[in-house]
Design a protein around this motif. Structure first.
Motif, PDB file in Angstrom:
ATOM      1  N   ASN A  58       4.949   7.987 -17.079  1.00 25.86           N
ATOM      2  CA  ASN A  58       4.714   6.939 -18.076  1.00 25.86           C
ATOM      3  C   ASN A  58       5.639   5.765 -17.759  1.00 25.86           C
ATOM      4  O   ASN A  58       6.565   5.439 -18.490  1.00 25.86           O
ATOM      5  N   GLY A  59       5.370   5.131 -16.598  1.00 27.31           N
ATOM      6  CA  GLY A  59       6.269   4.096 -16.123  1.00 27.31           C
ATOM      7  C   GLY A  59       5.978   2.727 -16.712  1.00 27.31           C
ATOM      8  O   GLY A  59       4.885   2.457 -17.230  1.00 27.31           O
ATOM      9  N   HIS A  60       6.977   1.866 -16.614  1.00 23.47           N
ATOM     10  CA  HIS A  60       6.837   0.502 -17.111  1.00 23.47           C
ATOM     11  C   HIS A  60       7.511  -0.439 -16.127  1.00 23.47           C
ATOM     12  O   HIS A  60       8.636  -0.203 -15.680  1.00 23.47           O
ATOM     13  N   VAL A  61       6.788  -1.521 -15.767  1.00 31.16           N
ATOM     14  CA  VAL A  61       7.318  -2.522 -14.842  1.00 31.16           C
ATOM     15  C   VAL A  61       7.468  -3.840 -15.579  1.00 31.16           C
ATOM     16  O   VAL A  61       6.533  -4.300 -16.261  1.00 31.16           O
ATOM     17  N   PHE A  72      13.174   7.163  -5.149  1.00 31.63           N
ATOM     18  CA  PHE A  72      13.149   6.926  -6.588  1.00 31.63           C
ATOM     19  C   PHE A  72      11.954   7.617  -7.234  1.00 31.63           C
ATOM     20  O   PHE A  72      12.085   8.291  -8.267  1.00 31.63           O
ATOM     21  N   VAL A  73      10.782   7.466  -6.655  1.00 30.41           N
ATOM     22  CA  VAL A  73       9.576   8.067  -7.233  1.00 30.41           C
ATOM     23  C   VAL A  73       9.683   9.589  -7.240  1.00 30.41           C
ATOM     24  O   VAL A  73       9.277  10.249  -8.208  1.00 30.41           O
ATOM     25  N   GLN A  74      10.239  10.148  -6.161  1.00 27.39           N
ATOM     26  CA  GLN A  74      10.341  11.603  -6.070  1.00 27.39           C
ATOM     27  C   GLN A  74      11.246  12.182  -7.151  1.00 27.39           C
ATOM     28  O   GLN A  74      11.030  13.303  -7.619  1.00 27.39           O
ATOM     29  N   SER A  75      12.256  11.424  -7.575  1.00 34.42           N
ATOM     30  CA  SER A  75      13.237  11.961  -8.538  1.00 34.42           C
ATOM     31  C   SER A  75      13.222  11.220  -9.870  1.00 34.42           C
ATOM     32  O   SER A  75      14.143  11.365 -10.668  1.00 34.42           O
ATOM     33  N   ALA A  76      12.172  10.433 -10.126  1.00 37.18           N
ATOM     34  CA  ALA A  76      12.140   9.593 -11.329  1.00 37.18           C
ATOM     35  C   ALA A  76      11.988  10.434 -12.588  1.00 37.18           C
ATOM     36  O   ALA A  76      11.360  11.497 -12.580  1.00 37.18           O
ATOM     37  N   PRO A  77      12.534   9.967 -13.718  1.00 34.37           N
ATOM     38  CA  PRO A  77      12.329  10.649 -15.003  1.00 34.37           C
ATOM     39  C   PRO A  77      10.887  10.468 -15.478  1.00 34.37           C
ATOM     40  O   PRO A  77      10.084   9.762 -14.857  1.00 34.37           O
ATOM     41  N   THR A  78      10.548  11.055 -16.597  1.00 32.30           N
ATOM     42  CA  THR A  78       9.172  11.002 -17.102  1.00 32.30           C
ATOM     43  C   THR A  78       8.724   9.588 -17.420  1.00 32.30           C
ATOM     44  O   THR A  78       7.558   9.232 -17.217  1.00 32.30           O
ATOM     45  N   GLY A 135       0.818  -1.213   0.000  1.00 28.32           N
ATOM     46  CA  GLY A 135       0.000   0.000   0.000  1.00 28.32           C
ATOM     47  C   GLY A 135       0.845   1.253   0.000  1.00 28.32           C
ATOM     48  O   GLY A 135       0.497   2.254  -0.635  1.00 28.32           O
ATOM     49  N   PHE A 136       1.989   1.217   0.692  1.00 20.47           N
ATOM     50  CA  PHE A 136       2.912   2.353   0.663  1.00 20.47           C
ATOM     51  C   PHE A 136       3.519   2.511  -0.727  1.00 20.47           C
ATOM     52  O   PHE A 136       3.602   3.622  -1.267  1.00 20.47           O
ATOM     53  N   VAL A 137       3.962   1.404  -1.310  1.00 15.17           N
ATOM     54  CA  VAL A 137       4.553   1.453  -2.649  1.00 15.17           C
ATOM     55  C   VAL A 137       3.553   2.026  -3.647  1.00 15.17           C
ATOM     56  O   VAL A 137       3.902   2.803  -4.544  1.00 15.17           O
ATOM     57  N   ALA A 192       3.851  -0.761  -7.752  1.00  7.19           N
ATOM     58  CA  ALA A 192       4.781   0.177  -8.374  1.00  7.19           C
ATOM     59  C   ALA A 192       4.165   0.798  -9.629  1.00  7.19           C
ATOM     60  O   ALA A 192       4.301   2.011  -9.871  1.00  7.19           O
ATOM     61  N   GLN A 193       3.484  -0.023 -10.427  1.00 13.52           N
ATOM     62  CA  GLN A 193       2.848   0.494 -11.638  1.00 13.52           C
ATOM     63  C   GLN A 193       1.780   1.528 -11.288  1.00 13.52           C
ATOM     64  O   GLN A 193       1.694   2.589 -11.910  1.00 13.52           O
ATOM     65  N   HIS A 194       0.988   1.259 -10.269  1.00 13.60           N
ATOM     66  CA  HIS A 194      -0.067   2.202  -9.861  1.00 13.60           C
ATOM     67  C   HIS A 194       0.538   3.501  -9.354  1.00 13.60           C
ATOM     68  O   HIS A 194       0.059   4.593  -9.706  1.00 13.60           O
ATOM     69  N   ARG A 195       1.583   3.396  -8.553  1.00 15.79           N
ATOM     70  CA  ARG A 195       2.194   4.612  -7.982  1.00 15.79           C
ATOM     71  C   ARG A 195       2.731   5.512  -9.082  1.00 15.79           C
ATOM     72  O   ARG A 195       2.549   6.738  -9.050  1.00 15.79           O
ATOM     73  N   MET A 196       3.353   4.930 -10.091  1.00 14.01           N
ATOM     74  CA  MET A 196       3.914   5.755 -11.170  1.00 14.01           C
ATOM     75  C   MET A 196       2.796   6.386 -11.989  1.00 14.01           C
ATOM     76  O   MET A 196       2.907   7.539 -12.411  1.00 14.01           O
ATOM     77  N   GLU A 197       1.708   5.665 -12.214  1.00 22.11           N
ATOM     78  CA  GLU A 197       0.571   6.244 -12.938  1.00 22.11           C
ATOM     79  C   GLU A 197      -0.018   7.414 -12.158  1.00 22.11           C
ATOM     80  O   GLU A 197      -0.332   8.466 -12.729  1.00 22.11           O
TER      81      GLU A 197
END
Length: 728
Positions: free
Chosen positions: A180-183, A144-150, A54-56, A170-175
């Protein structure tokens, strides 16, 4: 008043896992008299694994995962030791902790969890992040999420339940973060999710497909690199964050204990005792239930707690132990990232948002056990018949503070010492009045001081380190070189072996501090009393005139080498209101020596003192009175310890604060509603150096301090006028 009961047995909990957290809570409700309970854990908090996905996914804040072990230990009446265990000497009954003296035990319990580290995989340690231990993983993921690229890419190694759950989260958090993340989820075997029922497996595979998580089976990894993962087929899979969620590996140091192990996990029987050492218990993921093997799952750890606490009490008191019988099956609730969950039970396919709400309710109920601890108080009731004035002193009383906050008020000290005669010997150059007495010594001088305090945190080793730094403060404040020290100790009543080991911890810590400072610990005196008190008499040498209080001049800049706020933080800790992370940070600041700072400041300072029980304001006023100057203090520049401002704002005050508050009369601009003002009066233990430095030396001095790793700030300037402090 009845004296505290003596201590006769040492119980040590190694690790702050879920079972031990519950044991601490149960122990606080019903402690076993005569037992000293100790918890050893690398940090002040323990993350709860059930809420990690849930945190992730971004559903919980980082602090929502953490069980505050400092608050829990206070509630349980336990001492907490911040350290990482690296071995057990079972013959001597000593637990080895990296960087400090060993800790004695009569009975010990191990709950240190597992790791998903893959040290045999090339590049994993350097470039990947194991999902366990959870705390380090959660911190790295947040960063990582705070400083991730696009368009960030994440690779997850291992397509078991944990790997699938983390991939979807992880996929949900990036969305949700607009990325535009990919796992990509990598499984070395032929199929994912081999250890769950068919219905749950089909539901989770459908979720992976729906959420566009790329599942790769038969993906055997050759190495992890700075750019991602390389398969044995030489295919490179790009990833900026690689998660290790495969396997359940034991902590390596268990292999050197001589305990009977299965694949590195401690073999235990029905009573949760080691099969070849009944003095050691083991629970949670680090244990192997030889009588009823089960997978590594938190549900078993939670249900072991009542049996473990009963058996620990029985082992310490000669009672009868109970067996633990784990259930054969259990319900798994597996989150899918977007506040939905899948249930694994009886092979059925059950999924939906209602299952996530149910899981969340279970998790919140578990964490609520540690957030809602009963308020403990040690204030005695007033007897029906008592001396006049007793009720008034106890009315609204808080638990008495330790450290330098336990000293009498400044007016008590000054009035009590008013009749002290001036030195009669010609070689006693200065008695009471400065940080230390000054004696003639050859062509130079010797300074001598004494200091002690009642423990404010239940770790003798750490208290000894801080007490040694605290006592040396007066020597360093005068610019002298520490020479020798004598210890004055009051040990609590306990059996001989426990006293011996406590004394070893104290002397080991103190010797380290004094030797680092260039001094010898040459002896001392011990006695037995109701509580631990640690103090030292210290001498130092100076080849010329020591730095005093009376040399400050108008225009001098005030430099301070440590933040303030320790009195407030530990007053709150005694009331169970301070965050464990703030307590740990404060202890780290207090244990820091001042020798390097003194060596740089003393040659240029016109006046200097160390900040202790009468607070920053009180010790600044001693310089102002002795030197006949005033001060303008910048509240915006005064450094505060982590968490101190929030606690002061909430009204937390140490028990010495009311006595220190009389100094408000000498502080222009003092605002009762400003927590920064309150903290100027906060009693400090092992505080920093406060130096009055000529303005032409300030920049160079600050640069030299910084180069030597000392943080110092300018907080004000001295001026003409009476000894008053102006706040701005």
């Amino acid at each position: 008043m009845q004296a505290p009961l003596p201590l006769t047995r040492d119980l040590v909990l190694i690790g702050g896992g879920h079972t031990h957290a519950l044991v601490l809570r149960m122990w606080g409700m019903n402690p076993l008299p005569g037992t000293r309970l100790t918890l050893i854990n690398p940090g002040p908090t323990a993350p709860y694994s059930g809420m990690l996905p849930g945190f992730v996914a971004g559903h919980y804040q980082r602090e929502a995962l953490d069980i505050d072990l400092v608050k829990l230990a206070r509630f349980a009446g336990a001492r907490i030791v911040f350290g990482r265990v690296d071995g057990i000497d079972r013959e001597a009954r000593l637990i080895n902790v990296t960087g400090r003296a060993p800790i004695f035990y009569d009975v010990a319990s191990v709950d240190i969890g597992i790791t998903s580290d893959l040290p045999a995989l090339e590049g994993f340690t350097a470039h990947a992040v194991p999902a366990k231990p959870l705390g380090a993983f959660a911190t790295r993921w947040d960063g990582f999420v705070q400083s991730a690229p696009t368009s960030p890419r994440v690779a997850v190694i291992g397509a078991g339940v944990a790997g699938v759950e983390l991939s979807l989260a992880a996929q949900h958090r990036m969305e949700q973060a607009g990325l535009n993340g990919h796992v990509v989820l990598l499984e070395a075997g032929e199929a994912a999710l081999r250890d769950i029922g068919d219905g749950a497996r089909r539901a989770l595979l459908a979720q992976l497909e729906q959420k566009r998580v790329e599942l790769r089976v038969n993906a055997k990894i050759a190495r992890v690199t700075n750019n991602g993962v390389t398969l044995e087929t030489d295919e490179d899979i790009a990833a900026g964050f690689v998660i290790g969620a495969a396997g359940a590996l034991p902590q390596a140091w268990l292999g050197d204990t001589g305990l009977q192990l299965s694949d590195g996990f401690i073999d235990v029987g029905p009573t949760l005792q080691s099969l070849n050492d009944p003095a050691i218990f083991a629970v949670g993921d680090c244990a192997h239930l030889t009588h009823a093997p089960r997978p590594k799952a938190g549900v078993f750890a939670v249900r072991e707690a009542p049996v473990l606490v009963h058996n620990l009490r029985a082992a310490l008191s000669g009672g009868r132990l109970q067996p633990y019988h784990p259930q054969k099956d259990y319900l798994k609730l597996i989150s899918t990232g977007h506040k939905r969950a899948v249930a694994d039970k009886l092979g059925l396919r059950l999924e939906g948002d209602w299952l996530w709400r149910w899981k969340n309710q279970i998790d919140q109920k578990f964490m609520g056990k540690f957030r809602e601890l009963p308020v403990m108080t040690s204030v005695p009731e007033v007897p029906t018949r008592a001396a006049l004035g007793l009720a008034e002193m106890l009315q609204g009383a808080k638990p008495p503070c330790g450290g330098c906050a336990a000293k009498p008020g400044a007016h008590v000290l000054s009035d009590g010492l008013a009749g002290l005669q001036q030195p009669m010997r010609s070689d006693v150059l200065q008695g009471a009045g400065d940080d230390a007495a000054v004696l003639r010594h050859g062509d130079g001088v010797q300074v001598i001081t004494a200091d002690h305090f009642r423990a404010f945190f239940d770790d003798p080793y750490l208290m000894a380190r801080i007490a040694a730094v605290h006592a040396l403060g007066d020597i360093w404040a005068m610019g002298a070189q520490p020479q020798a020290a004598l210890a004055t100790l009051i040990l609590p009543r306990m059996r001989d072996r426990m006293q011996e080991q406590t004394l070893r911890e104290i002397m080991a810590a103190a010797s380290e501090v004094f030797r680092e400072a260039g001094a010898d610990l040459v002896g001392g005196h011990t006695s037995v009393g109701p509580e631990l008190t640690v103090g030292f008499t210290v001498t130092g040498l100076h080849s010329g005139a020591p730095v005093g209080l009376s040399g400050a001049k108008p225009g001098d800049v005030l430099l301070l080498t440590k933040p303030i706020g320790s009195g407030t933080i530990f007053a709150a800790e005694m009331q169970g209101q301070a965050r464990g992370e703030d307590v740990a940070a404060a202890l780290g600041v207090m244990a820091g020596p001042l020798g390097t700072a003194s060596g740089i400041l003393a040659p240029v300072a016109h006046a200097m003192t160390d900040v202790t029980g009468y607070g920053l304001a009180g010790h600044l006023l001693t310089i102002l009175r002795a030197s006949g100057v005033s001060a303008d203090l910048s509240l915006a520049q005064v450094p505060f310890m982590q968490g101190a401002l929030e606690l002061a704002q909430s009204g937390i005050r140490s028990t010495l604060y009311p006595d220190n508050a009389v100094m408000q009369a000498q502080m222009a601009g003092f605002d009762e509603g400003d927590p920064r003002c309150a903290l100027l009066l906060d009693p400090q233990t092992a505080g920093g150096l406060l130096a009055a430095v000529p303005p032409e030396h300030v920049d160079a001095t600050l640069a030299e301090l910084s180069a030597k790793g000392v943080t110092a700030v300018r907080i004000g300037v001295l001026g003409e006028g009476p000894p008053l402090i102006g706040l701005g």
